[in-house]
Design an enzyme around this catalytic site. Structure first.
Site, PDB file in Angstrom:
ATOM      1  N   LYS A 180     -49.436 -53.124  50.971  1.00 54.57           N
ATOM      2  CA  LYS A 180     -48.765 -53.892  50.024  1.00 54.57           C
ATOM      3  C   LYS A 180     -48.002 -53.350  48.982  1.00 54.57           C
ATOM      4  O   LYS A 180     -48.643 -52.658  47.926  1.00 54.57           O
ATOM      5  CB  LYS A 180     -49.667 -55.008  49.268  1.00 54.57           C
ATOM      6  CG  LYS A 180     -48.809 -55.945  48.449  1.00 54.57           C
ATOM      7  CD  LYS A 180     -49.619 -56.636  47.233  1.00 54.57           C
ATOM      8  CE  LYS A 180     -49.137 -56.046  45.876  1.00 54.57           C
ATOM      9  NZ  LYS A 180     -47.787 -56.201  45.489  1.00 54.57           N
ATOM     10  N   GLY A 233     -51.828 -47.396  40.353  1.00 55.84           N
ATOM     11  CA  GLY A 233     -51.020 -48.327  39.349  1.00 55.84           C
ATOM     12  C   GLY A 233     -51.706 -48.311  38.117  1.00 55.84           C
ATOM     13  O   GLY A 233     -52.157 -47.316  37.552  1.00 55.84           O
ATOM     14  N   SER A 234     -51.882 -49.344  37.231  1.00 57.29           N
ATOM     15  CA  SER A 234     -52.142 -49.330  35.880  1.00 57.29           C
ATOM     16  C   SER A 234     -53.831 -49.438  35.923  1.00 57.29           C
ATOM     17  O   SER A 234     -54.337 -49.695  36.711  1.00 57.29           O
ATOM     18  CB  SER A 234     -51.606 -50.740  35.424  1.00 57.29           C
ATOM     19  OG  SER A 234     -52.135 -51.858  35.932  1.00 57.29           O
ATOM     20  N   VAL A 237     -55.716 -52.877  36.278  1.00 59.90           N
ATOM     21  CA  VAL A 237     -55.665 -53.417  37.810  1.00 59.90           C
ATOM     22  C   VAL A 237     -56.425 -52.611  38.408  1.00 59.90           C
ATOM     23  O   VAL A 237     -57.321 -52.975  39.287  1.00 59.90           O
ATOM     24  CB  VAL A 237     -54.134 -53.673  38.356  1.00 59.90           C
ATOM     25  CG1 VAL A 237     -54.225 -54.122  39.813  1.00 59.90           C
ATOM     26  CG2 VAL A 237     -53.120 -54.781  37.711  1.00 59.90           C
ATOM     27  N   GLY A 238     -56.320 -51.173  38.145  1.00 60.70           N
ATOM     28  CA  GLY A 238     -57.253 -50.250  39.042  1.00 60.70           C
ATOM     29  C   GLY A 238     -58.553 -50.641  38.798  1.00 60.70           C
ATOM     30  O   GLY A 238     -59.372 -50.467  39.748  1.00 60.70           O
ATOM     31  N   GLU A 255     -55.896 -44.466  41.614  1.00 63.18           N
ATOM     32  CA  GLU A 255     -55.260 -43.477  40.724  1.00 63.18           C
ATOM     33  C   GLU A 255     -54.500 -44.512  39.788  1.00 63.18           C
ATOM     34  O   GLU A 255     -53.959 -45.297  39.903  1.00 63.18           O
ATOM     35  CB  GLU A 255     -54.230 -42.752  41.523  1.00 63.18           C
ATOM     36  CG  GLU A 255     -54.980 -41.623  42.611  1.00 63.18           C
ATOM     37  CD  GLU A 255     -55.788 -40.467  41.848  1.00 63.18           C
ATOM     38  OE1 GLU A 255     -55.578 -40.180  40.578  1.00 63.18           O
ATOM     39  OE2 GLU A 255     -56.549 -40.108  42.462  1.00 63.18           O
ATOM     40  N   CYS A 289     -46.946 -41.024  36.055  1.00 64.73           N
ATOM     41  CA  CYS A 289     -48.211 -41.056  35.586  1.00 64.73           C
ATOM     42  C   CYS A 289     -48.446 -39.766  34.840  1.00 64.73           C
ATOM     43  O   CYS A 289     -49.381 -39.684  34.071  1.00 64.73           O
ATOM     44  CB  CYS A 289     -49.198 -41.236  36.811  1.00 64.73           C
ATOM     45  SG  CYS A 289     -48.621 -40.300  38.265  1.00 64.73           S
ATOM     46  N   GLN A 336     -41.165 -53.290  31.260  1.00 63.63           N
ATOM     47  CA  GLN A 336     -41.220 -51.991  30.790  1.00 63.63           C
ATOM     48  C   GLN A 336     -40.438 -51.717  29.455  1.00 63.63           C
ATOM     49  O   GLN A 336     -40.876 -51.057  28.528  1.00 63.63           O
ATOM     50  CB  GLN A 336     -40.800 -50.941  31.848  1.00 63.63           C
ATOM     51  CG  GLN A 336     -41.630 -50.828  32.775  1.00 63.63           C
ATOM     52  CD  GLN A 336     -43.068 -50.008  32.633  1.00 63.63           C
ATOM     53  OE1 GLN A 336     -43.958 -50.628  32.949  1.00 63.63           O
ATOM     54  NE2 GLN A 336     -43.075 -49.074  31.878  1.00 63.63           N
ATOM     55  N   GLU A 390     -51.292 -45.200  27.162  1.00 63.24           N
ATOM     56  CA  GLU A 390     -50.022 -44.730  28.009  1.00 63.24           C
ATOM     57  C   GLU A 390     -48.910 -45.707  27.588  1.00 63.24           C
ATOM     58  O   GLU A 390     -48.971 -47.074  27.738  1.00 63.24           O
ATOM     59  CB  GLU A 390     -50.220 -45.141  29.363  1.00 63.24           C
ATOM     60  CG  GLU A 390     -49.280 -44.646  30.331  1.00 63.24           C
ATOM     61  CD  GLU A 390     -49.579 -45.061  31.945  1.00 63.24           C
ATOM     62  OE1 GLU A 390     -50.139 -45.939  32.162  1.00 63.24           O
ATOM     63  OE2 GLU A 390     -49.528 -43.991  32.774  1.00 63.24           O
TER      64      GLU A 390
HETATM   65  P1  NAP Z   1     -49.556 -52.113  38.251  1.00 58.38           P
HETATM   66  O1  NAP Z   1     -48.864 -53.341  37.504  1.00 58.38           O
HETATM   67  O2  NAP Z   1     -51.105 -52.033  38.319  1.00 58.38           O
HETATM   68  O3  NAP Z   1     -49.272 -52.611  39.861  1.00 58.38           O
HETATM   69  C1  NAP Z   1     -49.536 -51.597  40.996  1.00 58.38           C
HETATM   70  C2  NAP Z   1     -49.741 -52.400  42.231  1.00 58.38           C
HETATM   71  O4  NAP Z   1     -51.043 -53.388  41.976  1.00 58.38           O
HETATM   72  C3  NAP Z   1     -48.536 -53.349  42.416  1.00 58.38           C
HETATM   73  O5  NAP Z   1     -48.468 -53.274  44.059  1.00 58.38           O
HETATM   74  C4  NAP Z   1     -48.936 -54.749  41.914  1.00 58.38           C
HETATM   75  O6  NAP Z   1     -48.239 -55.871  42.660  1.00 58.38           O
HETATM   76  C5  NAP Z   1     -50.324 -54.734  42.496  1.00 58.38           C
HETATM   77  N1  NAP Z   1     -51.375 -55.620  41.616  1.00 58.38           N
HETATM   78  C6  NAP Z   1     -51.034 -56.195  40.559  1.00 58.38           C
HETATM   79  N2  NAP Z   1     -52.144 -57.115  40.136  1.00 58.38           N
HETATM   80  C7  NAP Z   1     -53.090 -56.795  41.224  1.00 58.38           C
HETATM   81  C8  NAP Z   1     -54.232 -57.372  41.270  1.00 58.38           C
HETATM   82  N3  NAP Z   1     -54.759 -58.253  40.639  1.00 58.38           N
HETATM   83  N4  NAP Z   1     -54.934 -57.006  42.574  1.00 58.38           N
HETATM   84  C9  NAP Z   1     -54.507 -56.115  43.256  1.00 58.38           C
HETATM   85  N5  NAP Z   1     -53.150 -55.576  43.168  1.00 58.38           N
HETATM   86  C10 NAP Z   1     -52.314 -55.933  42.041  1.00 58.38           C
HETATM   87  O7  NAP Z   1     -48.939 -50.850  37.942  1.00 58.38           O
HETATM   88  P2  NAP Z   1     -47.364 -50.674  38.054  1.00 58.38           P
HETATM   89  O8  NAP Z   1     -46.840 -51.358  36.803  1.00 58.38           O
HETATM   90  O9  NAP Z   1     -46.613 -51.134  39.318  1.00 58.38           O
HETATM   91  O10 NAP Z   1     -47.127 -48.956  38.040  1.00 58.38           O
HETATM   92  C11 NAP Z   1     -47.353 -48.123  36.688  1.00 58.38           C
HETATM   93  C12 NAP Z   1     -48.663 -47.792  36.295  1.00 58.38           C
HETATM   94  O11 NAP Z   1     -49.083 -46.814  37.448  1.00 58.38           O
HETATM   95  C13 NAP Z   1     -48.770 -46.670  35.276  1.00 58.38           C
HETATM   96  O12 NAP Z   1     -50.068 -47.070  34.519  1.00 58.38           O
HETATM   97  C14 NAP Z   1     -48.940 -45.273  35.926  1.00 58.38           C
HETATM   98  O13 NAP Z   1     -49.605 -44.708  35.104  1.00 58.38           O
HETATM   99  C15 NAP Z   1     -49.566 -45.779  37.139  1.00 58.38           C
HETATM  100  N6  NAP Z   1     -49.433 -44.637  38.075  1.00 58.38           N
HETATM  101  C16 NAP Z   1     -50.500 -44.074  38.322  1.00 58.38           C
HETATM  102  C17 NAP Z   1     -50.215 -42.624  39.206  1.00 58.38           C
HETATM  103  C18 NAP Z   1     -51.256 -41.750  39.632  1.00 58.38           C
HETATM  104  O14 NAP Z   1     -51.295 -41.262  40.674  1.00 58.38           O
HETATM  105  N7  NAP Z   1     -52.420 -41.574  38.812  1.00 58.38           N
HETATM  106  C19 NAP Z   1     -49.075 -42.416  39.990  1.00 58.38           C
HETATM  107  C20 NAP Z   1     -48.077 -43.234  39.444  1.00 58.38           C
HETATM  108  C21 NAP Z   1     -48.229 -44.483  38.709  1.00 58.38           C
HETATM  109  P3  NAP Z   1     -47.106 -56.386  42.308  1.00 58.38           P
HETATM  110  O15 NAP Z   1     -46.123 -55.405  41.978  1.00 58.38           O
HETATM  111  O16 NAP Z   1     -46.616 -57.488  43.132  1.00 58.38           O
HETATM  112  O17 NAP Z   1     -47.464 -56.773  40.554  1.00 58.38           O
END
Ligand code: NAP
Ligand code: MG
Length: 488
Positions: A180, A233-234, A237-238, A255, A289, A336, A390
């Site tokens: 997904k 992701g964030s 959620v993580g 991550e 990230c 954002q 962040e």
């Molecule tokens: P996000 O809002 O947490 O979303 C990430 C993924 O999770 C998306 O596919 C999202 O789907 C899905 N999601 C949302 N709610 C969920 C739930 N309750 N259960 C399961 N999955 C769910 O993060 P983002 O805004 O896309 O990305 C930015 C974040 O990613 C930043 O915090 C960044 O630091 C982090 N990041 C970390 C790394 C690393 O490797 N450490 C690399 C890149 C990014 P939808 O899109 O449909 O909401």
């Protein structure tokens, strides 16, 4: 794929067929350069769609495992060739969908090709060890086997590389997948899946389903057929994904975010440091990230560094990432954009001084996009929110330190621990930094945002849980070990 008014609708890919969701509803993926431009329509999937994806993955499991690692690797070589032939189209789509500049998106797509080839090569590398048994006539060895069906959830910020650095190892080590993507990067993701489809993957091995995080993301983690989940992701959620995985008893790899520090010592090459800070903080509009977000400068060179940084920051051209000569694109989405604007206000209220940027661009070219100029805060204190949280946007917090010890203390003063850099020519300082810094990626005289696909990637503290991604380290997550004892 259906195209109406020049806008294409992308379907889910389940059991090697492109199918519409049972809901008959669509989601829009819009461009951050112009919020009225729909890049594509994608499926608003349901639990029933998800069940079909898992059924397909379950049914494909045994034959995919039995095909063998070598043959699976050969398939990934084909995917790499197909992606390489489509780099321009996929990079254009990524730029239109999330706003990073076209050269950055092309670089990311080329990275995707390299990752595929790396894991294709894994098809020919070892998947176990021989260990001497206490009985001299016995053979004891380990054999790595697939975990089963792996769920993959990805963010929008690296819409090509992150899906590929999860898909490629998952598949080569013999797992089937339910993937997904972030809704905001789902058109790019669909185009990546087309490359896998064209390579001729067996039915049901790779299933792609688009839908909201709360329905499809959550549903994926709770699904009884899931064996392992990898999430990027964030933080919020993580953490909920990790909790869900623990409750379901499945393996997880999470991550999350970062608050990545750069330390600049008085013995550093300041021009190099400025270049690396600009690139680390503002490339991809700060939405990495591993992006540099707090810069801790030795008092002895603070003013000089600040002036050089200001001079270079003013040269940055902001605009539509598809156009030549643009160095920085917009924020990737309305949310954002709003978050970054909020943090600019938070910084001012906390008493930091905004010395550059942070302005929303107006004028016809910018009015429907999420554009703002790269921002620098001076006079930041270590406990301010802009030095702790962040932001995920083009904002630098500048802090001053009297010596290395204080600089490292400020650098570590955050719940995150993903990436960190130091600029120094003193070997003692860099050795101390390597020992004392709390980060999974430690960089010396190099920007915080550099990543090499053949090396382990991941963070400490609240930046990550579970084993590392990329390089050989990925094998740890995508396989289980059987310890075998053979008595002749
Ligand atoms: P996000 O809002 O947490 O979303 C990430 C993924 O999770 C998306 O596919 C999202 O789907 C899905 N999601 C949302 N709610 C969920 C739930 N309750 N259960 C399961 N999955 C769910 O993060 P983002 O805004 O896309 O990305 C930015 C974040 O990613 C930043 O915090 C960044 O630091 C982090 N990041 C970390 C790394 C690393 O490797 N450490 C690399 C890149 C990014 P939808 O899109 O449909 O909401
Ligand atoms: Mg978008």
């Amino acid at each position: 794929m259906v195209t109406k008014n020049n806008i294409t609708t992308y379907k889910n890919f389940i059991n090697n067929e492109w199918v519409s969701s049972q809901s008959n509803e669509l989601l829009e993926s819009v461009s951050p350069m112009n919020k009225n431009e729909v890049v594509g329509y994608v499926q608003k999937s349901t639990q029933e769609d998800l069940n079909k994806a898992f059924q397909a993955a379950d049914a494909a499991k045994s034959a995919w495992r039995k095909l063998g690692q070598h043959a699976r690797g050969q398939l990934l070589f084909k995917v790499a060739d197909i992606l390489e032939a489509n780099i321009d189209d996929i990079a254009q789509t990524a730029t239109r969908e999330m706003g990073k500049t076209l050269p950055e998106a092309k670089g990311e797509a080329a990275r995707g090709v390299a990752i595929l080839r790396y894991y294709a090569g894994e098809g020919m590398r070892k998947n176990g060890d021989v260990i001497p048994a206490s009985d001299k006539d016995a053979l004891m060895f380990t054999k790595r086997v697939p975990v089963g069906t792996v769920g993959i959830i990805t963010p929008w910020n690296f819409p090509i590389a992150i899906p590929i650095w999860k898909l490629a190892p998952a598949l080569v080590y013999g797992n089937t997948v339910v993937f997904k993507p972030a809704t905001e990067a789902s058109v790019t993701a669909a185009k990546i899946i087309e490359c896998f489809e064209k390579a001729g993957l067996p039915k049901g091995v790779l299933n792609f389903i688009v839908g909201s995080g709360s329905v499809i993301g959550q549903g994926l983690i709770e699904h009884p057929s899931l064996n392992a989940i990898t999430f990027t992701g964030s933080e919020n959620v993580g953490k909920s994904v990790a909790k869900g995985a623990t409750e379901s008893g499945v393996k997880y790899q999470i991550e999350m975010g970062g608050k990545n520090p750069v330390i600049v010592m008085k013995d550093a090459d300041l021009d190099n440091a400025v270049e690396a800070v600009i690139s680390g903080a503002f490339r991809s509009t700060g939405q990495k990230c591993t992006a540099t977000s707090k810069v801790i400068v030795d008092s002895a060179v603070y003013e000089e560094f600040k002036q050089k940084l200001l001079t270079e920051t003013k040269k940055i051209t902001v605009g539509n990432g598809l156009n030549d000569g643009i160095w920085m694109g917009p924020c990737a989405s309305q949310s954002q954009f709003d978050t970054v604007k909020d943090y600019i206000e938070i910084g001012k209220t906390e008493g930091a001084k905004l010395i550059a940027g942070g302005e929303v661009l107006d004028g016809e070219e910018f009015q429907d996009g999420f554009y703002l100029t790269p921002a620098i805060f001076d006079n930041v204190k270590a406990d301010m929110r802009i030095a702790q949280e962040e932001i995920f946007g083009p904002v630098i917090a500048l802090l001053e330190a009297n010596d290395l010890e204080e600089a490292i203390e400020i650098a570590n003063n955050t719940k995150f621990g993903l990436s960190a850099s130091i600029f120094t020519s003193n070997i003692g300082s860099l050795m101390e930094f390597i020992d004392e810094i709390e980060a999974g990626l430690v960089r010396i005289n190099a920007e915080s945002a550099g990543v090499e696909l053949q090396a382990p990637f991941g963070g400490m503290k609240s930046s990550g849980y579970g084993s590392r991604e990329q390089g050989e380290a990925a094998q740890e997550f995508y396989t289980e070990i059987k310890t075998v004892f053979v008595k002749g």
